[in-house]
Structure formats: structure tokens, C-alpha cells
Design a protein around this motif. Sequence first.
Motif, PDB file in Angstrom:
ATOM      1  N   PHE A  97       0.760  -1.113  -0.348  1.00 56.31           N
ATOM      2  CA  PHE A  97      -0.080   0.002  -0.075  1.00 56.31           C
ATOM      3  C   PHE A  97       0.770   1.545   0.221  1.00 56.31           C
ATOM      4  O   PHE A  97       0.578   2.231  -1.208  1.00 56.31           O
ATOM      5  CB  PHE A  97      -0.849   0.033   1.121  1.00 56.31           C
ATOM      6  CG  PHE A  97      -2.167  -0.625   0.981  1.00 56.31           C
ATOM      7  CD1 PHE A  97      -3.185  -0.611   0.198  1.00 56.31           C
ATOM      8  CD2 PHE A  97      -2.376  -2.018   1.901  1.00 56.31           C
ATOM      9  CE1 PHE A  97      -4.289  -1.256  -0.386  1.00 56.31           C
ATOM     10  CE2 PHE A  97      -3.678  -2.551   1.876  1.00 56.31           C
ATOM     11  CZ  PHE A  97      -4.392  -2.601   0.496  1.00 56.31           C
ATOM     12  N   ALA A  98       2.239   0.830   0.193  1.00 55.46           N
ATOM     13  CA  ALA A  98       2.780   2.736   0.841  1.00 55.46           C
ATOM     14  C   ALA A  98       4.028   2.918  -0.762  1.00 55.46           C
ATOM     15  O   ALA A  98       3.497   3.597  -0.808  1.00 55.46           O
ATOM     16  CB  ALA A  98       4.159   2.208   1.600  1.00 55.46           C
ATOM     17  N   ARG A  99       3.955   1.806  -1.635  1.00 54.85           N
ATOM     18  CA  ARG A  99       4.887   1.618  -2.597  1.00 54.85           C
ATOM     19  C   ARG A  99       4.839   1.096  -3.810  1.00 54.85           C
ATOM     20  O   ARG A  99       4.848   2.010  -4.848  1.00 54.85           O
ATOM     21  CB  ARG A  99       6.578   0.993  -2.554  1.00 54.85           C
ATOM     22  CG  ARG A  99       6.887   1.590  -0.926  1.00 54.85           C
ATOM     23  CD  ARG A  99       7.787   2.561  -1.352  1.00 54.85           C
ATOM     24  NE  ARG A  99       8.551   2.736  -0.694  1.00 54.85           N
ATOM     25  CZ  ARG A  99       8.583   4.390   0.207  1.00 54.85           C
ATOM     26  NH1 ARG A  99       7.819   5.185  -0.032  1.00 54.85           N
ATOM     27  NH2 ARG A  99       9.523   4.597   1.155  1.00 54.85           N
ATOM     28  N   ILE A 100       3.514   0.724  -4.250  1.00 53.51           N
ATOM     29  CA  ILE A 100       3.125   0.488  -4.685  1.00 53.51           C
ATOM     30  C   ILE A 100       1.894   0.251  -6.066  1.00 53.51           C
ATOM     31  O   ILE A 100       0.699   0.913  -5.141  1.00 53.51           O
ATOM     32  CB  ILE A 100       2.660  -1.567  -5.404  1.00 53.51           C
ATOM     33  CG1 ILE A 100       3.829  -2.228  -4.741  1.00 53.51           C
ATOM     34  CG2 ILE A 100       1.875  -1.792  -5.799  1.00 53.51           C
ATOM     35  CD1 ILE A 100       3.861  -3.992  -4.541  1.00 53.51           C
ATOM     36  N   ARG A 101       2.339   1.773  -6.528  1.00 50.12           N
ATOM     37  CA  ARG A 101      -0.283   1.592  -7.019  1.00 50.12           C
ATOM     38  C   ARG A 101      -0.421   1.020  -7.699  1.00 50.12           C
ATOM     39  O   ARG A 101       0.024   0.413  -9.069  1.00 50.12           O
ATOM     40  CB  ARG A 101       0.766   3.251  -8.034  1.00 50.12           C
ATOM     41  CG  ARG A 101       1.932   4.641  -7.076  1.00 50.12           C
ATOM     42  CD  ARG A 101       1.021   4.537  -5.860  1.00 50.12           C
ATOM     43  NE  ARG A 101       2.136   5.923  -4.999  1.00 50.12           N
ATOM     44  CZ  ARG A 101       1.976   5.799  -3.514  1.00 50.12           C
ATOM     45  NH1 ARG A 101       0.752   5.458  -2.889  1.00 50.12           N
ATOM     46  NH2 ARG A 101       2.466   6.019  -2.733  1.00 50.12           N
TER      47      ARG A 101
END
Length: 280
Positions: A97-101
Motif C-alpha cells: 500500500f505504501a509503494r505499489i501504485r
Amino acid sequence: MSREVPLRAKLGLYAILMVLAVPFVFPTWWMVTSSLKPVSDIFSFPPKLWPGDPELDAYRRVFELQPFGQQYLNSLYIALVVTVGTLAVSALAGYAFARIRFRGQNVLFLVILAGLLIPSEVTIVPLFQMFFKLGLVNTHWPLILVPILGAPSVLATFIMRQFFISLPGELEEAARVDGLGRFATFWKIALPLSRPALGAVAIFTFLHSWNLYLEPIVFLSSPEKFTLPQALTQFVDAYGGPMWNVQLAAASMTALPVLAVFVVAQKQFVEGLAHTGLKG
């Protein structure tokens, strides 16, 4: 003279903190000392801060009346498995959730967070029906799977996401330049740096599993499979009345190890929560 004022202020602060700590420390002190008293002395007034003639008979009876050793091991191994499982799930999900768009990322994250708003009492009946159909009632599987995939893991995922958001993106860019893939970057770069957040998640997950009460009384029926919170309710006399000194002895053995772990690891816990931030 310049040293006297800070010293007096420090001593005054310590005195105030000691007074404020009494309401929190006294119940635990009363529990432990009362487990060493006969029943007739437990509710004496004024309460005695130390038993006049300490005795360990209540601790012996704890193991005679219940398979308390097995129940202790049940709680310990379930809490450890749940903690490891929650760390794995929350770290991977938080990093994703923080790094993969991806499309709908924020909406999906809000839907997951909404799970924190649903009381466990609301879902206990459908969960029981599901595990009953799977033949897992009166086993420890519900106590392991529900926390790992339920609300505790959602909160852990939120903490891990906030921590990974706070990490500088340059670290991952350097890793990609070196040829590391997405999972290798997570495993070798992001995960080692997230130790404070992992420590915080591990502590509150372990405590939640250790103190879990509703699910054990719903899913378990065999005394040898009970966990400690459920086992504490079983120390009653022939008339159904509480055996106070025995209950307090069992509660002392249940609470003190967890209290010791928290005291030792409280610095890591506070540091982990401080590093999660509110960014993003």
C-alpha cells in the motif's frame, strides 16, 4: 546554587509520578500478594500490603484443579504464531500500500480500515458457522486465523504502511539501480529498516492474542485446549463461587510474564509508534 533548582524540580517530579503511579501499581501488587494469603485475609480492611504468613498452597492447587501447564503452553504458542503471522501479513500489505501504485488503491485501503469499525461480537456468529462447517471448532485454528486475517492485522498493516511511507524513496531507487527487484528491495532494504515498527506491532499483537477471551469461549470446549483467559474462569468451588486465592495465583502467573516483557520492550514499543508518523 544553579544545581539546586533543577534537582529540587526533578525530585518533585519524581514524587508526583510516584503518587500518580499508585492507582496503576496497587491492583497488581494486591493481586500478587493476595495470592499468598488465605481466603479470609484477602478482603480484610484495611488491606494488608504484605501477607502475614505467606503460603504457596494456591499456586499448587492451580495445577491440580486444571491442566494449567498445558493451557499456559496453548496461550504461548498461539500468541507466538499469531504474532509471526501478523508481522508477515502486515509487513507485506503495508509495503504494498505504501509503494505499489494501482487503480483503486486508496479506496481498497479505506475498505480494509473500515474493518476496524466492526466489533468482533458482530462477526462471531458467522465465523463460528464457517469454522463449524470446516470442522475446526474445538481446535486452535480459529484463534490463529481470525487475528492474523482480522482487525489486529488491519491495525498492524496501517502502522507498517505509515512507516514505509516515511522511508526515503532514494533508498529503493538505489536498490533498483543495483538490480534488485521489488521483493528483494522489500526484503533487503525496507524490512530491516522497519524494526521499530515491527517491534511495536509484535508487542501489541502478542498482548492481544494473549488476552483474547471471546473467541476461546466460543470455539473451545475441551479444558486441555483452553487458553489462559478462559482457564481463569474455571477456578470455582462446588457451589460455583470463585476460589479467590487460586484465581489470583493463576492471574498472577498469567499477567506477570507479559508485564515483564512490556517493561523490557517498552522503549522499542514507543520508538516504533513514534516512527510510524501520520504522513500520507
